[in-house]
Design a protein around this motif. Structure first.
Motif, PDB file in Angstrom:
ATOM      1  N   THR A  44     -47.297 -23.390  25.315  1.00 46.48           N
ATOM      2  CA  THR A  44     -47.955 -22.999  26.562  1.00 46.48           C
ATOM      3  C   THR A  44     -49.161 -23.878  26.833  1.00 46.48           C
ATOM      4  O   THR A  44     -49.384 -24.310  27.979  1.00 46.48           O
ATOM      5  CB  THR A  44     -48.374 -21.518  26.496  1.00 46.48           C
ATOM      6  OG1 THR A  44     -47.220 -20.730  26.187  1.00 46.48           O
ATOM      7  CG2 THR A  44     -48.945 -21.061  27.827  1.00 46.48           C
ATOM      8  N   THR A 110     -52.208 -16.616  32.736  1.00 45.06           N
ATOM      9  CA  THR A 110     -50.878 -16.514  32.141  1.00 45.06           C
ATOM     10  C   THR A 110     -51.015 -16.023  30.711  1.00 45.06           C
ATOM     11  O   THR A 110     -52.115 -15.702  30.254  1.00 45.06           O
ATOM     12  CB  THR A 110     -50.114 -17.849  32.229  1.00 45.06           C
ATOM     13  OG1 THR A 110     -48.737 -17.638  31.892  1.00 45.06           O
ATOM     14  CG2 THR A 110     -50.715 -18.902  31.313  1.00 45.06           C
ATOM     15  N   ASN A 114     -45.729 -17.385  27.428  1.00 47.57           N
ATOM     16  CA  ASN A 114     -45.054 -17.868  28.637  1.00 47.57           C
ATOM     17  C   ASN A 114     -44.749 -19.356  28.492  1.00 47.57           C
ATOM     18  O   ASN A 114     -45.206 -20.202  29.260  1.00 47.57           O
ATOM     19  CB  ASN A 114     -45.944 -17.609  29.861  1.00 47.57           C
ATOM     20  CG  ASN A 114     -45.194 -17.753  31.164  1.00 47.57           C
ATOM     21  OD1 ASN A 114     -43.968 -17.741  31.200  1.00 47.57           O
ATOM     22  ND2 ASN A 114     -45.928 -17.907  32.253  1.00 47.57           N
ATOM     23  N   ILE A 117     -43.414 -22.028  31.322  1.00 45.55           N
ATOM     24  CA  ILE A 117     -44.186 -22.262  32.538  1.00 45.55           C
ATOM     25  C   ILE A 117     -44.158 -23.742  32.927  1.00 45.55           C
ATOM     26  O   ILE A 117     -44.259 -24.622  32.070  1.00 45.55           O
ATOM     27  CB  ILE A 117     -45.631 -21.761  32.357  1.00 45.55           C
ATOM     28  CG1 ILE A 117     -46.380 -21.776  33.683  1.00 45.55           C
ATOM     29  CG2 ILE A 117     -46.371 -22.553  31.277  1.00 45.55           C
ATOM     30  CD1 ILE A 117     -47.736 -21.073  33.618  1.00 45.55           C
ATOM     31  N   ASN A 168     -45.412 -13.646  34.805  1.00 48.85           N
ATOM     32  CA  ASN A 168     -46.643 -13.805  34.027  1.00 48.85           C
ATOM     33  C   ASN A 168     -47.453 -14.997  34.507  1.00 48.85           C
ATOM     34  O   ASN A 168     -48.043 -15.743  33.722  1.00 48.85           O
ATOM     35  CB  ASN A 168     -46.346 -13.927  32.527  1.00 48.85           C
ATOM     36  CG  ASN A 168     -46.134 -12.568  31.880  1.00 48.85           C
ATOM     37  OD1 ASN A 168     -46.392 -11.531  32.483  1.00 48.85           O
ATOM     38  ND2 ASN A 168     -45.660 -12.564  30.652  1.00 48.85           N
ATOM     39  N   LEU A 169     -47.466 -15.182  35.819  1.00 46.99           N
ATOM     40  CA  LEU A 169     -48.258 -16.237  36.447  1.00 46.99           C
ATOM     41  C   LEU A 169     -49.017 -15.603  37.605  1.00 46.99           C
ATOM     42  O   LEU A 169     -48.410 -15.121  38.572  1.00 46.99           O
ATOM     43  CB  LEU A 169     -47.358 -17.359  36.962  1.00 46.99           C
ATOM     44  CG  LEU A 169     -48.041 -18.453  37.789  1.00 46.99           C
ATOM     45  CD1 LEU A 169     -49.093 -19.192  36.963  1.00 46.99           C
ATOM     46  CD2 LEU A 169     -47.018 -19.426  38.350  1.00 46.99           C
TER      47      LEU A 169
END
Length: 267
Positions: A44, A110, A114, A117, A168-169
């Protein structure tokens, strides 16, 4: 608004509780789980810190987690991109607020798990903030998610136009938009907890969603009215963006996606 932003990275776990997936993989924290050769948080961080707009990262984590994460996270720090560690609160909303107080808006929020992404999805969120939204949330629809894998998500928020899952953004443009952090106050996970839904969104809004009497964008307009700010959806057509590492099932799905990405780069 320029295209620069701070990242708030939520990496904590409940105090005194070992995440089951972390335990299964022999590490103390879920963010330290290796996947396709790298820790979740490393993947991430690779994504967010390589974005040209990222000017700082604020990692929210508890002290014992910081001791384990700091050595790997600080490798991503640069003179023009500091990595800050902030002691997380037991409540996600308070952790988000702590991160915002430590940095400068706009913020991209975030989670450490995640790992899929992408830069273009961050760009969409930042662009939506630049167009006047106070707070934004990335969502993908169930058709795009199921096209990636039929078991990628098992629950969706069902609206009149389609079913959706969060990615999750999130983005926050200014201090006034911190009201949106209230959405996280009950833990952020609502699917199986009606009380959390009602607390965050209000009973009338929940009924409208429950009976599919409102579209997703209509719901965001109603939430804007409830919180007194402009909240907008960031539509993400890439179904991978709604798949983070929550359990062994999603771990295997994400691992396969990462391996496919590497294979595509070799072609």
């Amino acid at each position: 608004m320029d295209n620069k932003f701070d990242v708030i990275l939520l990496a904590a776990q409940r105090t005194g509780v070992v995440n089951p997936l972390a335990e299964a993989h022999g590490v103390s924290h879920k963010c330290l789980i290796p996947i396709a050769g790298e820790m979740l948080i490393v993947r991430t961080l690779q994504s967010v810190t390589s974005h040209p707009g990222c000017r700082a990262v604020h990692i929210l984590i508890e002290p014992d987690g910081e001791a384990a994460v700091r050595p790997v996270a600080e490798e991503f720090a640069r003179d023009d991109l500091p990595i800050h560690f902030i002691r997380s609160d037991s409540n996600i909303a308070e952790s988000v607020l702590l991160g915002c107080k430590n940095g400068s808006p706009p913020f991209v929020i975030t989670t450490a798990d995640n790992v899929l992404i992408k830069h273009d999805c961050i760009d969409r969120a930042v662009r939506k903030l630049g167009e006047g939204a106070d707070a934004v949330a990335g969502l993908a629809n169930k058709d795009d998610i199921r096209a990636i894998h039929p078991l990628a998500q098992r629950g969706f928020y069902e609206f009149r136009d389609n079913g959706y899952a969060n990615c999750n953004l999130y983005g926050i443009a200014n201090e006034n938009a911190l009201k949106a952090a209230e959405i996280f106050r009950e833990g952020g996970q609502f699917m199986n907890n009606p009380k959390r839904l009602i607390t965050a969104f209000g009973l009338v809004n929940i009924l409208l969603m429950r009976f599919k009497w409102v579209t997703i964008d209509g719901a965001f307009k109603r939430m804007s009215k409830r919180f007194g700010i402009t909240m907008r959806r960031v539509p993400l057509s890439d179904g991978t963006q709604a798949i983070d590492v929550d359990n062994e099932r999603t771990y295997k799905i994400v691992e396969a996606i990462l391996e496919d990405r590497v294979a595509d780069l070799k072609l």
